[in-house]
Design a protein around this motif. Structure first.
Motif, PDB file in Angstrom:
ATOM      1  N   THR A 120      32.621 -48.392  38.570  1.00 36.00           N
ATOM      2  CA  THR A 120      32.607 -47.948  39.972  1.00 36.00           C
ATOM      3  C   THR A 120      32.346 -46.441  40.043  1.00 36.00           C
ATOM      4  N   GLU A 121      31.955 -46.003  41.218  1.00 37.68           N
ATOM      5  CA  GLU A 121      31.609 -44.593  41.415  1.00 37.68           C
ATOM      6  C   GLU A 121      32.822 -43.685  41.148  1.00 37.68           C
ATOM      7  N   ARG A 122      33.968 -44.072  41.684  1.00 41.56           N
ATOM      8  CA  ARG A 122      35.167 -43.255  41.504  1.00 41.56           C
ATOM      9  C   ARG A 122      35.533 -43.159  40.018  1.00 41.56           C
ATOM     10  N   CYS A 123      35.397 -44.268  39.322  1.00 38.26           N
ATOM     11  CA  CYS A 123      35.688 -44.272  37.893  1.00 38.26           C
ATOM     12  C   CYS A 123      34.799 -43.268  37.170  1.00 38.26           C
ATOM     13  N   LYS A 124      33.511 -43.235  37.558  1.00 37.33           N
ATOM     14  CA  LYS A 124      32.594 -42.309  36.884  1.00 37.33           C
ATOM     15  C   LYS A 124      33.001 -40.862  37.109  1.00 37.33           C
ATOM     16  N   TYR A 125      33.413 -40.557  38.341  1.00 36.50           N
ATOM     17  CA  TYR A 125      33.824 -39.180  38.625  1.00 36.50           C
ATOM     18  C   TYR A 125      35.080 -38.803  37.848  1.00 36.50           C
ATOM     19  N   ILE A 126      36.022 -39.735  37.823  1.00 35.42           N
ATOM     20  CA  ILE A 126      37.259 -39.424  37.080  1.00 35.42           C
ATOM     21  C   ILE A 126      36.938 -39.233  35.602  1.00 35.42           C
ATOM     22  N   ARG A 127      36.038 -40.087  35.109  1.00 34.21           N
ATOM     23  CA  ARG A 127      35.670 -39.939  33.691  1.00 34.21           C
ATOM     24  C   ARG A 127      35.039 -38.574  33.428  1.00 34.21           C
ATOM     25  N   VAL A 128      34.216 -38.103  34.342  1.00 31.48           N
ATOM     26  CA  VAL A 128      33.620 -36.782  34.157  1.00 31.48           C
ATOM     27  C   VAL A 128      34.707 -35.720  34.114  1.00 31.48           C
ATOM     28  N   LEU A 182      23.509 -26.438  17.778  1.00 30.13           N
ATOM     29  CA  LEU A 182      22.055 -26.539  17.937  1.00 30.13           C
ATOM     30  C   LEU A 182      21.602 -25.670  19.106  1.00 30.13           C
ATOM     31  N   ARG A 183      22.328 -25.751  20.199  1.00 30.78           N
ATOM     32  CA  ARG A 183      21.937 -24.985  21.385  1.00 30.78           C
ATOM     33  C   ARG A 183      22.027 -23.483  21.127  1.00 30.78           C
ATOM     34  N   ALA A 184      22.908 -23.079  20.221  1.00 23.01           N
ATOM     35  CA  ALA A 184      23.034 -21.650  19.918  1.00 23.01           C
ATOM     36  C   ALA A 184      21.748 -21.099  19.329  1.00 23.01           C
ATOM     37  N   SER A 185      20.959 -21.963  18.673  1.00 27.40           N
ATOM     38  CA  SER A 185      19.716 -21.450  18.092  1.00 27.40           C
ATOM     39  C   SER A 185      18.538 -21.628  19.047  1.00 27.40           C
ATOM     40  N   GLY A 186      18.814 -21.943  20.297  1.00 24.67           N
ATOM     41  CA  GLY A 186      17.763 -21.897  21.308  1.00 24.67           C
ATOM     42  C   GLY A 186      17.123 -23.226  21.652  1.00 24.67           C
ATOM     43  N   ILE A 187      17.628 -24.320  21.076  1.00 26.90           N
ATOM     44  CA  ILE A 187      17.038 -25.621  21.392  1.00 26.90           C
ATOM     45  C   ILE A 187      17.832 -26.266  22.521  1.00 26.90           C
ATOM     46  N   ASP A 188      17.132 -26.583  23.579  1.00 28.35           N
ATOM     47  CA  ASP A 188      17.787 -27.037  24.793  1.00 28.35           C
ATOM     48  C   ASP A 188      17.969 -28.545  24.722  1.00 28.35           C
ATOM     49  N   TYR A 189      18.931 -28.998  23.967  1.00 27.87           N
ATOM     50  CA  TYR A 189      19.191 -30.433  23.910  1.00 27.87           C
ATOM     51  C   TYR A 189      20.658 -30.697  24.191  1.00 27.87           C
ATOM     52  N   ASP A 190      20.896 -31.325  25.321  1.00 26.14           N
ATOM     53  CA  ASP A 190      22.240 -31.722  25.694  1.00 26.14           C
ATOM     54  C   ASP A 190      22.122 -33.140  26.210  1.00 26.14           C
ATOM     55  N   VAL A 191      22.873 -34.056  25.618  1.00 25.89           N
ATOM     56  CA  VAL A 191      22.753 -35.469  26.007  1.00 25.89           C
ATOM     57  C   VAL A 191      23.001 -35.644  27.496  1.00 25.89           C
ATOM     58  N   ARG A 192      23.877 -34.823  28.043  1.00 27.74           N
ATOM     59  CA  ARG A 192      24.199 -34.951  29.461  1.00 27.74           C
ATOM     60  C   ARG A 192      22.985 -34.661  30.340  1.00 27.74           C
ATOM     61  N   LYS A 193      22.070 -33.806  29.839  1.00 26.45           N
ATOM     62  CA  LYS A 193      20.844 -33.515  30.594  1.00 26.45           C
ATOM     63  C   LYS A 193      19.706 -34.424  30.136  1.00 26.45           C
ATOM     64  N   ALA A 194      19.605 -34.642  28.820  1.00 28.75           N
ATOM     65  CA  ALA A 194      18.473 -35.387  28.276  1.00 28.75           C
ATOM     66  C   ALA A 194      18.562 -36.880  28.600  1.00 28.75           C
ATOM     67  N   HIS A 195      19.740 -37.449  28.444  1.00 25.96           N
ATOM     68  CA  HIS A 195      19.933 -38.866  28.770  1.00 25.96           C
ATOM     69  C   HIS A 195      21.176 -38.983  29.633  1.00 25.96           C
ATOM     70  N   PRO A 196      21.066 -38.645  30.913  1.00 26.84           N
ATOM     71  CA  PRO A 196      22.281 -38.548  31.735  1.00 26.84           C
ATOM     72  C   PRO A 196      23.061 -39.850  31.777  1.00 26.84           C
ATOM     73  N   TYR A 197      24.354 -39.728  31.653  1.00 24.90           N
ATOM     74  CA  TYR A 197      25.253 -40.865  31.835  1.00 24.90           C
ATOM     75  C   TYR A 197      26.316 -40.434  32.819  1.00 24.90           C
ATOM     76  N   VAL A 220      28.000 -39.304  35.948  1.00 24.51           N
ATOM     77  CA  VAL A 220      27.340 -38.699  37.122  1.00 24.51           C
ATOM     78  C   VAL A 220      26.852 -37.288  36.807  1.00 24.51           C
ATOM     79  N   TYR A 221      26.542 -37.041  35.535  1.00 24.08           N
ATOM     80  CA  TYR A 221      26.158 -35.674  35.165  1.00 24.08           C
ATOM     81  C   TYR A 221      24.887 -35.220  35.869  1.00 24.08           C
ATOM     82  N   ASP A 222      23.987 -36.182  36.227  1.00 24.42           N
ATOM     83  CA  ASP A 222      22.752 -35.781  36.902  1.00 24.42           C
ATOM     84  C   ASP A 222      23.006 -35.385  38.351  1.00 24.42           C
ATOM     85  N   LYS A 223      24.166 -35.754  38.900  1.00 27.01           N
ATOM     86  CA  LYS A 223      24.452 -35.410  40.301  1.00 27.01           C
ATOM     87  C   LYS A 223      25.141 -34.062  40.426  1.00 27.01           C
TER      88      LYS A 223
END
Lengths: 396, 369
Positions: free
Chosen positions: A97-105, A226-241, A243-246
């Protein structure tokens, strides 16, 4: 001069750093070959905390795996819960559910914060800055108080369930959060002042633990390192799960990829996580926290005792376990330390056929040898701290 | 002169010297060393929002945790005296003594008060008024290095060996800076006798910290490095070298290294006070003023002198406590250097700076003449 060096006794020194060593705290051993204080060779020996996690998972029902996941990265137990729950839900093909996703975040980011606190605190401690350590342990205590309010446990929280949550967050949780922000901010600023512009800390962290980007990628680095060396890879952005995209937030990126950048990325991620928590608390909708399916999520006790269908479901989940369809699934999530992936195989039964974890620190620990060769003995300490090897997760 | 016919003067001198030695031992070993272990715990606790030591109690009384001192002492006495296999037993036992004794010996030439006229006797509050007092301090302090180096070497342990290697290089490097910094002080006051340096600072604006400000900072830095405390605690760096040179020490032998560190803190405080912080003088108040204040007719000048002595000794140790406080604050604030960074700081920054300090001091003295 040549005579002198010929006559000098100049063998390399072999040294066991760990497992009983203050910096390796019983979970890892480095076999060092030293020339004076320079590391000539290094063998990383892991496995001191091996508990057979993956095999244990195969002998219990899908839901009973949760307590084991708590013990993977014990600095941020809820993140492992979420990683596993997301993977099982993907296998089941259900949407929470939507509320569950927010609480999980919210709890996910709280755990990330506590993990970063622990990591930076430990790094400061092992560089001798005990006061910064205690300050961040204090902030972590505050965050753990919040998690205790949510689920009743501090370290091994075990809060997430397949298809929902153990319970809803308390009604006054937002007020409790807001009441703690000033203290958290002031302690964060204190540590920031004690470390970030401290010349000694800078000298210890700058230009140590550097690894080329190609090597990092080939080892499988993820997360802050990895991000410290300048590579922009974060699972939350690359493959959103969830409600991270919201949510509106940024991924901090470093430039050089040395230990200081890793430290800065973590410090900034703490800020970003608080930003996400504030947004999530504001946008959180009302509604149920569990999926409306008694065969997926254990029904409430009241329903179990009063309704036939729920009682059957409760019996089946408890005795046989929920039964995902035959198949396999890999679900990556962004844990505090990098990509935490669960690879699950189901044979249609009530127990996992295979539960494989991709711990973020395992592949990074493997790179210790390449990073530390040629550097000084003392540089192992900040590098190893920033790699943040967690025995429970690496050895499983 | 007949050797065995002691004059009264001689007996009084002997008595006074023994009294002074007793006083110094009581203050350092009896008071400062144990109490500082408590102070360090409590100060770090206050700095870190903690409560600190408060568990040891006698019949329910904790006395702010002061009983931890007794508990520590009892523990150290009761622990097994461990000597590792393959260690050199003689040197392993000897080295804590070599480390501790110099820290105490230094006090022989450190004055803790001025000269006072008591009932016809001239009392000089320094155990041994050496002409080369300052050189004696360095000669003795350097001896302590042997204690630490031999401790690491004789333990038959690689961590200890690494620790003692670090000790050797660090202490020798910083001794150079320390020695050169002192030359500035020598040039300004024109004497090596510590009590004369102290006496020369009666005027507040003649304090060493104003005449040698750079020298003061460098001396404090170098002496903290000599004492091997954070940020210079590389020889023991517990997260790198387990415990460095004293890894293989237990019980009272470890306690002696521990005590040496705390006594050395007092020594550093005392020498910095004498050289740069006006010794036993109170700012803007001259010794004669204090004597005059208490010189009531019904008391007599000797009592007035005695009161002045008490005040000035108190002032001296208050200043020492202040410098101990500074050393502890530094220790609980900063992280530790890396081994090569310490060397770089010593040889590339402090050493040239101390040379420049000598040259500048010389030029200024020339110009003022």
């Amino acid at each position: 001069m040549s005579d002198l060096s010929e006559n000098l006794h100049s063998d390399y020194m072999t040294l066991n750093m760990g497992p009983s060593h203050p910096a390796t705290h019983g979970t890892v051993k480095f076999l060092l070959t030293l020339d004076g204080e320079t590391v000539i060779d290094m063998v990383v020996d892991i496995g001191y905390l091996h508990r057979g996690f993956e095999k244990m998972c195969e002998s219990v029902t899908w839901t009973n795996v949760f307590p084991y996941t708590d013990r993977l990265n014990y600095c941020s137990a809820i993140m492992n819960n979420i990683g596993y729950a997301e993977a099982v839900e993907k296998l089941l093909g259900i949407e929470t559910t939507e509320r569950c996703k927010y609480i999980r975040v919210v709890v996910n980011e709280l755990s990330r914060i506590s993990d970063h606190y622990t990591n930076i605190a430990a790094a400061a401690l092992e560089l001798g800055a005990l006061t910064a350590f205690i300050y961040f342990v204090e902030t972590r205590e505050i965050v753990w108080d919040l998690l205790e309010m949510v689920c009743g446990a501090r370290l091994t929280s075990n809060y997430i369930r397949v298809g929902g949550l153990m319970c809803d967050i308390p009604d006054n949780f937002n007020e409790e959060l807001e009441a703690r922000y000033p203290k958290l901010d002031s302690l964060y600023d204190d540590v920031d002042k004690l470390l970030t512009k401290n010349r000694i800390f800078l000298d210890r962290m700058r230009d140590t633990g550097v690894l080329s980007t190609e090597s990092m990628l080939s080892y499988g680095f993820t997360g802050p390192c990895l991000r410290a060396s300048g590579i922009d890879y974060d699972v939350r952005k690359a493959h959103p799960y969830l409600v991270y995209d919201k949510l509106d937030w940024d991924v901090p990126i470093g430039t050089v990829g040395d230990n200081f950048d890793r430290y800065l990325v973590r410090m900034e991620e703490i800020k970003q996580s608080f930003k996400m928590i504030k947004q999530a608390m504001k946008d959180m909708p009302d509604g149920p926290i569990n999926v409306d399916n008694p065969y997926m999520r254990q029904p409430s006790k009241q329903d179990v005792y009063s309704r036939m269908e729920e009682m059957i479901a409760h019996f089946k989940i408890t005795i046989e376990g929920l039964k995902p369809p035959v198949g396999e699934v890999y679900m990556p999530t962004e844990a505090a330390n990098g990509e935490l992936g669960f690879y699950l195989v189901s044979d249609g039964g009530g127990k996992p056929y295979k539960c494989r974890v991709r711990p973020p620190c395992f592949s990074m620990t493997a790179a210790m040898e390449e990073i530390c060769k040629g550097s000084m003995l003392a540089d192992i300490i900040p590098t190893f701290d920033m790699i943040n090897m967690i025995g429970g997760e690496s050895d499983r | 002169m007949d050797l065995f016919s002691f004059t009264d003067e001689f007996l009084i001198d002997l008595g006074l010297t023994l009294l002074k030695i007793g006083f110094i031992l009581a203050v350092t070993v009896g008071f400062f060393a144990p109490v500082l272990t408590w102070v360090e715990r409590k100060q770090s606790a206050i700095m870190q929002d903690r409560i600190g030591a408060n568990r040891a109690d006698i019949m329910g009384f904790t006395a702010l945790g002061l009983f931890h001192i007794i508990a520590d002492a009892l523990k150290m006495f009761a622990k097994e005296d461990f000597i590792p296999q393959g260690a050199n037993r003689l040197l392993h036992t000897l080295s804590p003594i070599i480390a501790l004794v110099p820290a105490l010996l230094t006090f022989a030439v450190v004055p803790f008060g001025g000269k006072y006229e008591l009932w016809g006797h001239q009392v000089n509050l320094v155990i041994s008024d050496l002409d080369v007092g300052l050189l004696f301090v360095f000669a003795i302090a350097s001896l302590a290095t042997y204690g630490y180096v031999v401790a690491g070497w004789s333990s038959n342990n690689n961590w200890s060996l690494l620790g003692s290697m670090r000790t050797a290089s660090q202490m020798i490097s910083y001794e150079v800076t320390m020695g050169l910094t002192i030359i500035g002080v020598l040039m300004v006051y024109g004497t090596m006798q510590l009590d004369e340096i102290g006496a020369a600072q009666e005027n507040f604006w003649r304090w060493g910290i104003f005449l040698q400000p750079v020298g003061f900072l460098m001396f404090l830095t170098a002496s903290i490095a000599e004492n091997k405390r954070i940020p210079f605690d590389n020889p023991e760096a517990e997260s790198e070298l387990v415990a460095g040179y004293f890894t293989e020490y237990s019980g009272l032998k470890f306690g002696m290294f521990f005590m040496a560190e705390f006594i050395e803190m007092v020594t550093i405080g005392a020498i910095v006070t004498i050289l740069f912080f006006g010794g036993w003088h109170i700012p803007f108040i001259e010794t004669q003023d204090i004597i005059d204040t208490f010189n009531f007719s019904w008391l007599g000048p000797s009592i007035a002198n005695l009161i002045t002595m008490g005040i000035q000794v108190g002032v001296f140790f208050a200043k020492v406590c202040f410098f101990i406080f500074i050393q502890m604050t530094i220790r609980w604030t900063l992280p530790r250097f890396r081994y090569d960074q310490i060397m770089k700081l010593g040889w590339k920054i402090l050493l040239p700076l101390s040379l420049v300090n000598i040259v500048v001091t010389g030029i200024v003295i020339m110009l003022l003449k």
